[in-house]
Design a protein around this motif. Structure first.
Motif, PDB file in Angstrom:
ATOM      1  N   ALA A 285       0.866  -1.215   0.158  1.00  0.00           N
ATOM      2  CA  ALA A 285       0.639  -0.284   0.343  1.00  0.00           C
ATOM      3  C   ALA A 285       1.106   1.287   0.168  1.00  0.00           C
ATOM      4  O   ALA A 285       2.137   1.147   0.871  1.00  0.00           O
ATOM      5  CB  ALA A 285      -1.166   0.300   1.616  1.00  0.00           C
ATOM      6  N   LEU A 286       0.670   2.384  -0.129  1.00  0.00           N
ATOM      7  CA  LEU A 286       1.113   3.953  -0.938  1.00  0.00           C
ATOM      8  C   LEU A 286       0.380   4.892  -0.397  1.00  0.00           C
ATOM      9  O   LEU A 286      -0.363   5.107  -0.405  1.00  0.00           O
ATOM     10  CB  LEU A 286       1.676   3.742  -2.071  1.00  0.00           C
ATOM     11  CG  LEU A 286       2.034   4.909  -2.778  1.00  0.00           C
ATOM     12  CD1 LEU A 286       4.190   4.659  -1.721  1.00  0.00           C
ATOM     13  CD2 LEU A 286       2.497   4.367  -4.189  1.00  0.00           C
ATOM     14  N   VAL A 287       1.298   5.599   0.495  1.00  0.00           N
ATOM     15  CA  VAL A 287       0.913   7.160   1.009  1.00  0.00           C
ATOM     16  C   VAL A 287       2.225   8.328   0.573  1.00  0.00           C
ATOM     17  O   VAL A 287       3.349   7.951   0.205  1.00  0.00           O
ATOM     18  CB  VAL A 287       0.314   7.453   2.424  1.00  0.00           C
ATOM     19  CG1 VAL A 287       0.279   8.961   2.439  1.00  0.00           C
ATOM     20  CG2 VAL A 287      -0.384   6.670   2.796  1.00  0.00           C
ATOM     21  N   ILE A 288       2.003   9.120  -0.657  1.00  0.00           N
ATOM     22  CA  ILE A 288       2.541  10.358  -0.521  1.00  0.00           C
ATOM     23  C   ILE A 288       2.627  11.432  -0.070  1.00  0.00           C
ATOM     24  O   ILE A 288       1.215  11.895   0.324  1.00  0.00           O
ATOM     25  CB  ILE A 288       2.381  10.302  -2.219  1.00  0.00           C
ATOM     26  CG1 ILE A 288       2.726   9.195  -3.400  1.00  0.00           C
ATOM     27  CG2 ILE A 288       3.378  11.395  -2.514  1.00  0.00           C
ATOM     28  CD1 ILE A 288       2.057   9.391  -4.967  1.00  0.00           C
ATOM     29  N   ALA A 289       3.424  11.539   0.652  1.00  0.00           N
ATOM     30  CA  ALA A 289       3.114  12.882   1.950  1.00  0.00           C
ATOM     31  C   ALA A 289       4.516  13.478   1.571  1.00  0.00           C
ATOM     32  O   ALA A 289       5.729  12.984   1.294  1.00  0.00           O
ATOM     33  CB  ALA A 289       3.923  12.509   3.578  1.00  0.00           C
ATOM     34  N   VAL A 290       4.141  14.706   1.028  1.00  0.00           N
ATOM     35  CA  VAL A 290       4.698  16.022   0.222  1.00  0.00           C
ATOM     36  C   VAL A 290       4.764  16.827   1.379  1.00  0.00           C
ATOM     37  O   VAL A 290       4.108  17.199   2.253  1.00  0.00           O
ATOM     38  CB  VAL A 290       3.646  16.605  -0.511  1.00  0.00           C
ATOM     39  CG1 VAL A 290       4.852  18.112  -1.386  1.00  0.00           C
ATOM     40  CG2 VAL A 290       3.539  15.743  -1.450  1.00  0.00           C
ATOM     41  N   ASN A 291       6.285  16.934   2.239  1.00  0.00           N
ATOM     42  CA  ASN A 291       7.530  17.625   3.427  1.00  0.00           C
ATOM     43  C   ASN A 291       7.058  18.925   2.711  1.00  0.00           C
ATOM     44  O   ASN A 291       7.721  19.064   2.313  1.00  0.00           O
ATOM     45  CB  ASN A 291       8.004  16.639   3.322  1.00  0.00           C
ATOM     46  CG  ASN A 291       8.485  16.807   4.981  1.00  0.00           C
ATOM     47  OD1 ASN A 291       7.671  17.747   5.724  1.00  0.00           O
ATOM     48  ND2 ASN A 291       9.571  16.562   5.523  1.00  0.00           N
ATOM     49  N   LYS A 292       7.605  19.289   3.857  1.00  0.00           N
ATOM     50  CA  LYS A 292       8.134  20.973   3.879  1.00  0.00           C
ATOM     51  C   LYS A 292       7.538  21.385   3.278  1.00  0.00           C
ATOM     52  O   LYS A 292       7.753  22.663   2.350  1.00  0.00           O
ATOM     53  CB  LYS A 292       9.338  21.186   3.036  1.00  0.00           C
ATOM     54  CG  LYS A 292      10.928  19.722   3.714  1.00  0.00           C
ATOM     55  CD  LYS A 292      12.205  20.102   3.258  1.00  0.00           C
ATOM     56  CE  LYS A 292      13.202  19.114   4.120  1.00  0.00           C
ATOM     57  NZ  LYS A 292      14.587  19.433   3.145  1.00  0.00           N
ATOM     58  N   TRP A 293       5.976  22.110   3.470  1.00  0.00           N
ATOM     59  CA  TRP A 293       4.989  22.426   3.575  1.00  0.00           C
ATOM     60  C   TRP A 293       5.048  23.675   2.797  1.00  0.00           C
ATOM     61  O   TRP A 293       4.327  24.868   2.797  1.00  0.00           O
ATOM     62  CB  TRP A 293       3.999  21.505   3.130  1.00  0.00           C
ATOM     63  CG  TRP A 293       2.030  22.447   2.343  1.00  0.00           C
ATOM     64  CD1 TRP A 293       1.468  23.014   2.183  1.00  0.00           C
ATOM     65  CD2 TRP A 293       2.344  22.333   1.153  1.00  0.00           C
ATOM     66  NE1 TRP A 293       0.409  23.253   1.556  1.00  0.00           N
ATOM     67  CE2 TRP A 293       1.138  23.261  -0.283  1.00  0.00           C
ATOM     68  CE3 TRP A 293       2.935  21.867  -0.315  1.00  0.00           C
ATOM     69  CZ2 TRP A 293       0.907  23.061  -1.786  1.00  0.00           C
ATOM     70  CZ3 TRP A 293       2.700  21.255  -1.245  1.00  0.00           C
ATOM     71  CH2 TRP A 293       1.571  22.360  -2.178  1.00  0.00           C
ATOM     72  N   ASP A 294       5.198  24.376   4.113  1.00  0.00           N
ATOM     73  CA  ASP A 294       5.615  25.270   5.770  1.00  0.00           C
ATOM     74  C   ASP A 294       6.373  25.848   4.401  1.00  0.00           C
ATOM     75  O   ASP A 294       6.535  27.066   4.177  1.00  0.00           O
ATOM     76  CB  ASP A 294       6.304  25.000   6.225  1.00  0.00           C
ATOM     77  CG  ASP A 294       7.465  24.399   7.008  1.00  0.00           C
ATOM     78  OD1 ASP A 294       8.489  24.745   7.115  1.00  0.00           O
ATOM     79  OD2 ASP A 294       7.215  23.029   6.322  1.00  0.00           O
ATOM     80  N   THR A 295       7.307  25.567   3.681  1.00  0.00           N
ATOM     81  CA  THR A 295       8.363  27.075   3.075  1.00  0.00           C
ATOM     82  C   THR A 295       7.492  26.750   1.171  1.00  0.00           C
ATOM     83  O   THR A 295       8.113  27.930   0.596  1.00  0.00           O
ATOM     84  CB  THR A 295       9.690  25.003   2.487  1.00  0.00           C
ATOM     85  OG1 THR A 295       9.130  24.600   1.169  1.00  0.00           O
ATOM     86  CG2 THR A 295      10.988  25.327   3.909  1.00  0.00           C
TER      87      THR A 295
END
Length: 435
Positions: A285-295
């Protein structure tokens, strides 16, 4: 899952043997020596047992381009392996390259099976006993080109796999964080756990091993697995990083859900897609997490563009749940566990047979399969034959009439009717009268 590797000099047929064992054309096969410079990985399933298989570059005693690097990578593969297949050419005499490989393997103290390739007739099979002089007890003759001797080889491999040495996994739900170096995998786990349990650094490559962290969420126990950043193969130079790659692959293998972490500052690059493909190959199973969205400035405007970009770049995994988070500010970090849990539930889902057949009957009535040379695919019965991920088997008149576009159509119809977000599904077609 234990690990087996193929070792030998150039042009003895390691890649062809590799492809035979994993039953797909994954390794490049050419007559030119040293085509396989890096290790190539696959999984072999045989007699209800599975093992990792590593293919390596050809070892040579002479000074040549990439010669030292190939030996280093082969040594890493040997160190990581439980059983080693020493491949030699049955058409030629043993030479200095074979002797070099033999010396390396005797020093390893690992279980070794000598695989004498290119023995496609009885006369050549009679030469098999000459290879016992290499000093190993197990010798088997094969012909990779003609698919001869592989049942015996596989029997010898599984006999030498010591299952008692395997680490017994617990039954917690496991998920791993994967991605390129310095995308914030460790920081996301720390934010999730609300404590600095893992070392976090801005220096790429801090996490060398896969690190397990157990915790409770809503009364249930989970295991979060942090992994080393996965570089492009051409950029892996340090010996320790070669270990890290294999351990990351094993972390994926023992996980239920993989969280692919992407750096919002850098955007999506091709290697992000390569890493996602590892989870697909493993059926996770797969989840995509786009991190550093605060930038990201003007995040509301950029959000739609990012969504479109992900849909385009990850169309091969369009079932994945996508979340936009910040490990630093913990923004939307609360969405991470629900996404992981939902993906796991769907990954483990059992679909009622009656409803499954109703969905397929309706799908076929809305869009008949295309005809081929006057013949048309007929689907008689559909049922689920596995889960983690869900595996759907179709009993049909002729499985050779299944076109990839129609298979895709059926998958889309199943996803419309059942909540399968986050999980791949496997569609298998079987002739009605086949056992």
């Amino acid at each position: 899952m234990q690990t087996v590797c193929l070792i030998g000099k150039s042009n003895v047929g390691k890649s062809t043997i590799f492809n035979r064992l994993i039953k797909e054309k994954k390794a490049i096969i050419m007559d030119t020596p040293n085509i396989t410079r890096d290790r190539i990985y696959g999984i072999v399933n045989y007699k209800n047992k599975s093992f990792h298989l590593i293919n390596t570059g050809g070892i040579t005693a002479e000074n040549c381009d990439f010669g030292k690097e190939i030996i280093v990578q082969a040594q890493i593969a040997i160190d990581e392996s439980d059983v080693i297949l020493f491949v030699v050419d049955g058409l030629t005499e043993l030479d200095n390259d074979d002797i070099l490989v033999n010396n390396i393997l005797h020093k390893s103290n690992k279980k070794v099976i000598i695989v004498v390739n290119k023995l496609d007739n009885k006369t050549r099979q009679n030469n098999l006993y000459n290879y016992y002089e290499l000093g190993f007890e197990s010798v088997v003759g094969v012909s990779a080109e003609h698919n001869i001797g592989f049942t015996k080889l596989l029997d010898m491999i599984v006999e030498n796999i010591d299952e008692s040495s395997e680490i017994i996994d617990d039954d917690t739900i496991k998920f791993c964080f994967i991605g390129r170096p310095n995308v914030g995998k460790s920081s996301l786990i720390n934010a999730l756990l609300n404590e600095n349990r893992l070392i976090v650094s801005k220096i790429a490559g801090t996490t060398r091993d896969a690190i397990d962290t157990k915790f409770k969420y809503n009364g249930l126990e989970y295991t979060a697995i942090d992994t080393a950043g996965l570089r492009k193969k051409g950029k892996i130079y340090e010996n320790i990083e070669k270990y890290s790659f294999m351990r990351s692959m094993k972390a994926i293998d023992r996980s239920d859900v993989c969280v692919l972490v992407i750096n919002a500052e850098e955007g999506i690059i091709e290697h992000d897609k390569h890493i996602a493909s590892y989870t697909i190959d493993a059926g996770k199973a797969l989840v995509i997490a786009v991190n550093k969205w605060d930038t990201i400035k003007n995040s509301n405007e950029v959000f739609k563009k990012w969504k479109q970009k992900i849909e385009l770049e990850f169309d091969f995994a369009d079932y994945a749940k996508v979340i936009f988070v910040s490990a630093k500010t913990k923004k939307r970090i609360g969405e991470l566990m629900p996404a992981i849990i939902k993906s796991f539930i769907n990954y483990s889902k059992e679909l009622p047979t009656s409803i499954l057949n109703d969905v397929i009957i309706e799908a076929v009535s809305m869009h008949n399969p295309p005809s081929f040379k006057g013949k048309r695919l007929k689907i008689y019965f559909t049922h689920q034959t596995g889960f983690k991920p869900p595996k759907i088997t179709f009993e049909v008149n002729n499985k050779n009439l299944v076109h990839f576009s129609y298979k895709r159509y059926l998958e889309n119809e199943l996803r419309k009717s059942f909540d399968l977000e986050g999980t791949p599904i496997i569609l298998q077609f079987k002739n009605k009268n086949d056992d």
